[in-house]
Design a protein around this motif. Structure first.
Motif, PDB file in Angstrom:
ATOM      1  N   HIS A 137      82.026 100.055  66.870  1.00  0.00           N
ATOM      2  CA  HIS A 137      82.524 100.656  65.629  1.00  0.00           C
ATOM      3  C   HIS A 137      81.908  99.957  64.424  1.00  0.00           C
ATOM      4  N   ILE A 138      81.381 100.785  63.512  1.00  0.00           N
ATOM      5  CA  ILE A 138      80.574 100.294  62.399  1.00  0.00           C
ATOM      6  C   ILE A 138      81.055 100.903  61.086  1.00  0.00           C
ATOM      7  N   VAL A 139      80.973 100.108  60.028  1.00  0.00           N
ATOM      8  CA  VAL A 139      81.170 100.605  58.667  1.00  0.00           C
ATOM      9  C   VAL A 139      79.905 100.304  57.873  1.00  0.00           C
ATOM     10  N   LEU A 140      79.436 101.302  57.123  1.00  0.00           N
ATOM     11  CA  LEU A 140      78.283 101.112  56.250  1.00  0.00           C
ATOM     12  C   LEU A 140      78.754 100.727  54.861  1.00  0.00           C
ATOM     13  N   VAL A 141      78.087  99.782  54.251  1.00  0.00           N
ATOM     14  CA  VAL A 141      78.399  99.380  52.877  1.00  0.00           C
ATOM     15  C   VAL A 141      77.231  99.787  51.999  1.00  0.00           C
TER      16      VAL A 141
ATOM     17  N   GLY B 248      82.796 105.052  58.630  1.00  0.00           N
ATOM     18  CA  GLY B 248      82.748 105.519  57.249  1.00  0.00           C
ATOM     19  C   GLY B 248      81.821 104.671  56.405  1.00  0.00           C
ATOM     20  N   ILE B 249      81.809 105.000  55.109  1.00  0.00           N
ATOM     21  CA  ILE B 249      80.943 104.312  54.146  1.00  0.00           C
ATOM     22  C   ILE B 249      81.798 103.775  52.997  1.00  0.00           C
ATOM     23  N   LEU B 250      81.465 102.567  52.550  1.00  0.00           N
ATOM     24  CA  LEU B 250      82.067 102.010  51.337  1.00  0.00           C
ATOM     25  C   LEU B 250      81.020 102.041  50.237  1.00  0.00           C
ATOM     26  N   ASP B 251      81.382 102.630  49.096  1.00  0.00           N
ATOM     27  CA  ASP B 251      80.417 102.712  47.998  1.00  0.00           C
ATOM     28  C   ASP B 251      81.158 102.859  46.673  1.00  0.00           C
ATOM     29  N   ASP B 252      80.554 102.291  45.606  1.00  0.00           N
ATOM     30  CA  ASP B 252      81.184 102.326  44.279  1.00  0.00           C
ATOM     31  C   ASP B 252      80.665 103.461  43.411  1.00  0.00           C
ATOM     32  N   ASN B 253      79.591 104.091  43.808  1.00  0.00           N
ATOM     33  CA  ASN B 253      78.937 105.074  42.942  1.00  0.00           C
ATOM     34  C   ASN B 253      79.154 106.517  43.383  1.00  0.00           C
TER      35      ASN B 253
ATOM     36  N   ASP C 194      83.433  96.338  64.643  1.00  0.00           N
ATOM     37  CA  ASP C 194      82.579  95.459  65.437  1.00  0.00           C
ATOM     38  C   ASP C 194      81.370  94.971  64.640  1.00  0.00           C
ATOM     39  N   GLU C 195      81.021  95.744  63.609  1.00  0.00           N
ATOM     40  CA  GLU C 195      79.805  95.403  62.874  1.00  0.00           C
ATOM     41  C   GLU C 195      79.850  96.035  61.489  1.00  0.00           C
ATOM     42  N   ILE C 196      79.298  95.308  60.514  1.00  0.00           N
ATOM     43  CA  ILE C 196      79.120  95.837  59.173  1.00  0.00           C
ATOM     44  C   ILE C 196      77.626  95.991  58.937  1.00  0.00           C
ATOM     45  N   VAL C 197      77.217  97.174  58.514  1.00  0.00           N
ATOM     46  CA  VAL C 197      75.807  97.434  58.211  1.00  0.00           C
ATOM     47  C   VAL C 197      75.675  97.641  56.710  1.00  0.00           C
TER      48      VAL C 197
ATOM     49  N   THR D 218      76.987  91.061  60.903  1.00  0.00           N
ATOM     50  CA  THR D 218      76.493  91.825  59.764  1.00  0.00           C
ATOM     51  C   THR D 218      75.003  92.079  59.895  1.00  0.00           C
ATOM     52  N   LYS D 219      74.594  93.315  59.586  1.00  0.00           N
ATOM     53  CA  LYS D 219      73.183  93.682  59.549  1.00  0.00           C
ATOM     54  C   LYS D 219      72.834  94.173  58.151  1.00  0.00           C
ATOM     55  N   PHE D 220      71.573  94.053  57.819  1.00  0.00           N
ATOM     56  CA  PHE D 220      71.101  94.541  56.533  1.00  0.00           C
ATOM     57  C   PHE D 220      69.949  95.508  56.754  1.00  0.00           C
ATOM     58  N   ILE D 221      70.098  96.748  56.283  1.00  0.00           N
ATOM     59  CA  ILE D 221      69.022  97.732  56.344  1.00  0.00           C
ATOM     60  C   ILE D 221      68.531  97.951  54.920  1.00  0.00           C
ATOM     61  N   PRO D 222      67.342  97.462  54.582  1.00  0.00           N
ATOM     62  CA  PRO D 222      66.864  97.554  53.196  1.00  0.00           C
ATOM     63  C   PRO D 222      66.633  98.986  52.759  1.00  0.00           C
ATOM     64  N   ASP D 223      66.924  99.240  51.486  1.00  0.00           N
ATOM     65  CA  ASP D 223      66.755 100.579  50.935  1.00  0.00           C
ATOM     66  C   ASP D 223      65.310 100.847  50.527  1.00  0.00           C
ATOM     67  N   TYR D 224      64.412  99.967  50.969  1.00  0.00           N
ATOM     68  CA  TYR D 224      62.992 100.183  50.684  1.00  0.00           C
ATOM     69  C   TYR D 224      62.208 100.137  51.991  1.00  0.00           C
ATOM     70  N   SER D 225      62.812 100.711  53.050  1.00  0.00           N
ATOM     71  CA  SER D 225      62.193 100.687  54.382  1.00  0.00           C
ATOM     72  C   SER D 225      60.910 101.497  54.437  1.00  0.00           C
ATOM     73  N   ASP D 226      60.701 102.363  53.427  1.00  0.00           N
ATOM     74  CA  ASP D 226      59.474 103.158  53.436  1.00  0.00           C
ATOM     75  C   ASP D 226      58.239 102.359  53.049  1.00  0.00           C
ATOM     76  N   ILE D 227      58.436 101.106  52.569  1.00  0.00           N
ATOM     77  CA  ILE D 227      57.283 100.302  52.166  1.00  0.00           C
ATOM     78  C   ILE D 227      57.167  99.002  52.948  1.00  0.00           C
ATOM     79  N   ILE D 228      58.029  98.794  53.950  1.00  0.00           N
ATOM     80  CA  ILE D 228      57.895  97.617  54.802  1.00  0.00           C
ATOM     81  C   ILE D 228      57.718  98.073  56.242  1.00  0.00           C
TER      82      ILE D 228
END
Length: 466
Positions: free
Chosen positions: A147-151, A176-181, A210-213, A238-248
């Motif tokens: 079970h995962i939640v995206l931030v 689900g997703i947690l977001d301020d915007n 089980d995990e926060i992404v 915790t995992k981090f998926i960068p929002d600039y994956s198209d350039i790495i």
């Protein structure tokens, strides 16, 4: 939760591996002394061979652990796991032979040891794939889920959700997703925004995740630090998926500058001299073998083309190859002869009147591509690589599609990762480039063989060929 289940599974996996090692070893003994040789003088008693298992089993289990065969890999590919099994067994073989040399035991059958390693690699790969199949079937039915939640609602979050939804066998369930915007209740592909980043603390206190992404955008660095701190206090992975994956790259090539991590934008294994030499050697040998094997089929195709339609047998077309250099790519002619200006007008379309009756068959079955084996032999192309485009399309796509020009850092191929995944002919250029870049960044000899095998089974018949 998942961590406890993983520990139990690892223990079970160790026991199964130990059983396979014993089975492989005893099978090798039976093959050597009951099938290959019988009544050999000076043969050691069976007790001596079986006593060696006391050392063989733990050593091989330690090697399996060293090669990451007991780490959780829900999305690990079969090819990578098989490679680790091969390397650990190869090291085990070297250790076994070294031990026999050190104890100076000339009567211990070396050929039996070799048979053991071969059988053990085969059975372990089979065992791991059976377990993988069972686990993926179980997870696809909603059991043993993580079970995962995206931030953060971002393109990274959308990409992650799309992949998880497409691959239920991975066993990920996004709560689900947690977001301020973005307003609470906003949905993407069935996943809802369930709160803001301020809710991370209360969410972790419920101990249901089980995990926060973390998929926050680039502009939210301070928020990112706070989320990471909350996750560390909550003791959740915790995992981090960068929002600039198209350039790495998909496999980041990192350096450590006295504690400062540096991620290189592009890692291309084929820039290595040895890798280039190895791939070129494979191309030369492979193209020669294919020319010999398929020469009768190419001869029949050539006769059919020549007899049924006036014009040259081979159609030459300019394509863009390695380092943006143009070359003449060969094909069996499948169209009526036309002016160069007309030929450059655009893509071939369904029921294109320019295509000959024989041309329809050889295009559909990819027989028209076989002369490219000579392009491979010349060095213009490779057996495996991104498919080359015509110059006018390269000029068009280089500005429209991000990372398009990366494909020209390697030789173009007769077949490729995009083609065996169905992206041929009139399909998405962007998807093709995604697969091409993945291939370029993750190239191995084994990956090339996998693509060639997949080409044999599903790459020749092209439903998108017109």
């Amino acid at each position: 939760m998942i961590e406890d289940n993983q520990k139990h599974f690892n223990r079970l996996q160790v026991l199964i591996d130990a059983f396979v090692i014993v089975l492989s070893y005893t099978s090798a003994w039976a093959i050597q002394f009951h099938l290959i040789v019988r009544g050999q003088k000076g043969m050691l008693p069976v007790e001596v061979y079986m006593f060696a298992l006391i050392f063989v089993v733990p050593v091989f289990l330690v090697l399996y652990s060293a090669f990451n065969l007991y780490t959780p890999k829900r999305v690990q590919g079969r090819r990578l796991e098989a490679g680790n099994i091969f390397m650990s067994n190869l090291l085990g073989y070297l250790a076994f032979m070294s031990a026999l040399y050190l104890i100076d035991e000339p009567n211990f059958s070396r050929s039996m040891v070799f048979i053991f390693i071969a059988v053990n690699m085969f059975l372990t790969v089979i065992e791991r794939n059976v377990i993988r199949f069972i686990l993926r079937r179980i997870r696809a039915h909603g059991i043993n889920l993580k079970h995962i939640v995206l931030v953060g609602y971002s393109s990274a979050a959308e990409g992650f959700i799309d992949r998880v939804k497409t691959n239920p066998q991975w066993g990920y369930h996004i709560n689900g997703i947690l977001d301020d915007n973005v307003p609470v209740g906003t949905q993407y592909n069935g996943i809802s925004v369930i709160g803001t980043t301020q809710d991370i603390g209360s969410l972790l206190e419920e101990n249901q995740q089980d995990e926060i992404v973390i998929t926050l955008g680039l502009s939210e660095y301070e928020k990112l630090r706070g989320v990471v701190a909350a996750c560390e206090r909550g003791g959740v992975h915790t995992k981090f998926i960068p929002d600039y994956s198209d350039i790495i790259p998909t496999k980041p090539y990192t350096e450590d500058l006295l504690g400062l991590p540096v991620v290189n934008i592009r890692h291309v294994p084929l820039t290595d001299t040895f890798n280039r030499f190895l791939k070129r050697a494979m191309d030369i040998v492979g193209s020669l073998i294919c020319i010999v094997i398929f020469s009768p089929l190419m001869l029949l195709t050539a006769i059919a083309v020549k007899v049924t339609s006036p014009g040259p047998l081979i159609f030459k077309q300019e394509r863009v190859g390695l380092h943006n250099e143009p070359f003449q790519m060969y094909k069996f002619r499948s169209m009526c002869v036309q002016e160069e200006k007309e030929e450059k007008k655009g893509w071939t379309v369904r029921n294109d009147p320019r295509i000959t009756p024989v041309g329809k068959i050889i295009r559909k079955t990819s027989l028209d591509e076989f002369p490219q084996l000579f392009n491979v032999l010349k060095g213009d192309m490779s057996l495996v690589g991104p498919r080359p485009e015509r110059p006018q399309y390269v000029e068009k796509f280089r500005d429209e599609i991000p990372r398009y020009m990366i494909k020209h850092q390697v030789r173009p191929g007769m077949t490729g990762w995009a083609q065996v995944n169905g992206y041929r002919g009139n399909t998405s250029i962007r998807k093709r480039i995604e697969h091409d870049v993945y291939y370029i960044e993750n190239w191995t000899v084994g990956f090339d063989f996998k693509i060639l095998i997949l080409t044999v089974f599903k790459g020749f018949i092209n439903k998108n060929a017109y």
